[in-house]
Design an enzyme around this catalytic site. Structure first.
Site, PDB file in Angstrom:
ATOM      1  N   SER A 117      56.770 -19.312 -49.835  1.00 28.23           N
ATOM      2  CA  SER A 117      55.978 -18.117 -50.110  1.00 28.23           C
ATOM      3  C   SER A 117      55.005 -17.834 -48.964  1.00 28.23           C
ATOM      4  CB  SER A 117      55.269 -18.273 -51.464  1.00 28.23           C
ATOM      5  OG  SER A 117      54.738 -17.053 -51.908  1.00 28.23           O
ATOM      6  N   ASP A 171      61.618 -18.619 -50.339  1.00 29.82           N
ATOM      7  CA  ASP A 171      60.987 -17.454 -50.985  1.00 29.82           C
ATOM      8  C   ASP A 171      59.847 -16.885 -50.144  1.00 29.82           C
ATOM      9  OD1 ASP A 171      62.343 -16.591 -53.185  1.00 29.82           O
ATOM     10  OD2 ASP A 171      61.019 -17.492 -54.671  1.00 29.82           O
ATOM     11  N   HIS A 208      60.385 -17.898 -58.751  1.00 29.06           N
ATOM     12  CA  HIS A 208      59.602 -18.227 -57.554  1.00 29.06           C
ATOM     13  C   HIS A 208      59.113 -19.676 -57.579  1.00 29.06           C
ATOM     14  CE1 HIS A 208      57.376 -17.226 -53.985  1.00 29.06           C
ATOM     15  NE2 HIS A 208      56.188 -17.408 -54.548  1.00 29.06           N
TER      16      HIS A 208
END
Length: 438
Positions: free
Chosen positions: A257, A291, A368
């Site tokens: 992320s 991600d 996620h």
């Protein structure tokens, strides 16, 4: 204990061929590198990492229970408010004694005097050095030394700073800072300064592991703290001396992320190494992005990756339309310095001149959080409250993530990765639900 929580939650054993050891290391930062930014609440005083390292399975190994996943002596975030945070606090109380599945033993040495690869991992928002322990520990179980960063840029869920250079000063807590408006001009400044702060931390962590490789200690002049006693860590550091591949251009950088955006920031950075006379981005051989959060990438106009790159996208993030469209646009950017008008679609995925290709995969039913330990440890009810609805088996998602990551390193000639060659993990439609999408 109510609410469906279990006090017997366990993290899975790392599924590579080698047992794994681990310790936490916190090193004082030299005064000249103690950077500070207006948007970050404190100066960089220490760098903190969890190191995962492979052990020799032919020698005696002993299970350990002292490396805790949720070290309560560092507290539960005081900033936590509201029902969602209360639920996490209540659940966390059931994990007080949850230990990482690590061992005490002798460092694994590859055959023919080979050196162990070094893999640096950057966490996402509300992460920590422990939240991705299953991913990082499993990578280590294939013969790789993994440094899991704990960033102090107000992005970790909580982090305690104990500066060993000033032992008379009490430790203090760095809290997570919410971003109220992701699209405000002030947020762009914040994202940039957080990434600069993280880059500085990673530079210092890299020098720390180089010192261990060269000198058998994290630093000859600066004090440090460890989660184990001195006889233990001295033995570990001395065993690593001369046995790690810390050469320029041989390291692996990875993140989840915002941590993946950190990797993109480093790749495109024009920052010089703090310790050497070359650009910092030249330290790395390849990258793995789990991600990737594209908002800071777009806000800061970051260029495409300089290195061969594996990207693993959750099903949830593939359906996150704005993020996925930004990713597609970024990857096939026709203005990239290494792309020509006549290239095929696959060649446009190449971001280095040597025609080494990147991969983008998705695993059906994942969310996620599947790169982290949370789907393994949190009951489905808790994840539902936190809006994390997953269908994929979290253990299988972890296995395919790590299998493909390790195979990607093999295919990019990272030396001394252990385990069998596994080409099917980077092929589409062979593993059910695992699909190459670009």
């Amino acid at each position: 204990m109510g609410l469906g929580f279990s006090s017997k939650k366990q993290l899975p054993a790392y599924c590579g061929p080698l047992p794994v050891g681990s310790l936490v290391l916190e090193l004082s930062v030299p005064e000249e590198f103690r950077c500070e930014y207006k948007t970050i609440e404190h100066k960089l005083r220490t760098v903190k990492v969890r190191i995962f390292y492979p052990l020799d399975p032919t020698k005696d190994v002993e299970p350990r229970t002292d490396e805790l996943w949720l070290p309560f002596h560092e507290g539960i975030p005081e900033v936590a408010k509201g029902f969602r945070w209360w639920l996490l606090r209540a659940f966390a109380s059931g994990l007080t004694n949850l230990a990482l599945p690590v061992y005490k033993g002798e460092l694994f040495h590859p055959p023919n005097n080979g050196k162990l690869p070094v893999f640096i991992f950057s966490h996402g928002l509300v992460g920590s050095r422990n939240v991705y322990s299953s991913l990082c520990g499993t990578i280590a179980s294939y013969g790789i030394v993994v440094l899991a960063m704990e960033h102090r840029d107000n992005s970790a869920i909580i982090s305690t700073v104990r500066d060993p250079l000033h032992p008379e000063e009490p430790p203090y807590v760095v809290q997570y800072r919410e971003i109220s408006d992701f699209y405000a001009d002030a947020t762009v400044v914040l994202q940039n300064e957080r990434l600069l702060f993280r880059q500085q931390e990673i530079q210092i962590a890299l020098q720390m592991i180089r010192n261990i490789n060269d000198l058998g200690t994290p630093d000859e002049n600066l004090p440090f703290l460890c989660s184990v006693d001195s006889s233990f860590y001295n033995s570990v550091f001395q065993s690593m001396k001369g046995n790690l591949n810390t050469a320029q251009g041989e390291l692996i950088v990875a993140g989840h992320s915002f941590g993946a955006a950190t990797c993109a920031f480093i790749s495109g950075s024009s920052t010089k190494s703090l310790y050497n006379d070359y650009m910092f981005h030249t330290e790395f051989k390849c990258s793995i992005l789990y991600d990737i959060w594209m908002l800071p990438v777009r806000q800061l106009h970051l260029s495409t990756m300089r290195y061969p790159t594996l990207m693993i996208i959750s099903y949830e993030f593939r359906r996150f339309v704005d993020n996925f469209q930004a990713l597609e646009s970024w990857l096939v950017n026709k203005d990239s310095e290494n792309q020509n008008a006549g290239e095929s679609a696959d060649e446009k995925m190449s971001v280095v001149p040597l025609k080494k290709y990147s991969h983008v995969f998705v695993y059906d039913g994942t969310v996620h959080a599947n790169q982290s330990d949370l789907p393994i440890l949190l009951p489905r009810m808790v994840l539902r409250v936190l809006k994390g609805k997953f269908e994929a088996d979290p253990y299988e998602a972890l296995r395919i993530n790590t299998r493909s990551s390790v195979q990607f390193l093999r295919e990019n000639h990272v030396e001394n990765v252990q385990g069998d060659n596994d080409p099917s993990s980077l092929q589409t439609n062979i593993i059910p639900g695992w699909e190459r999408i670009m």
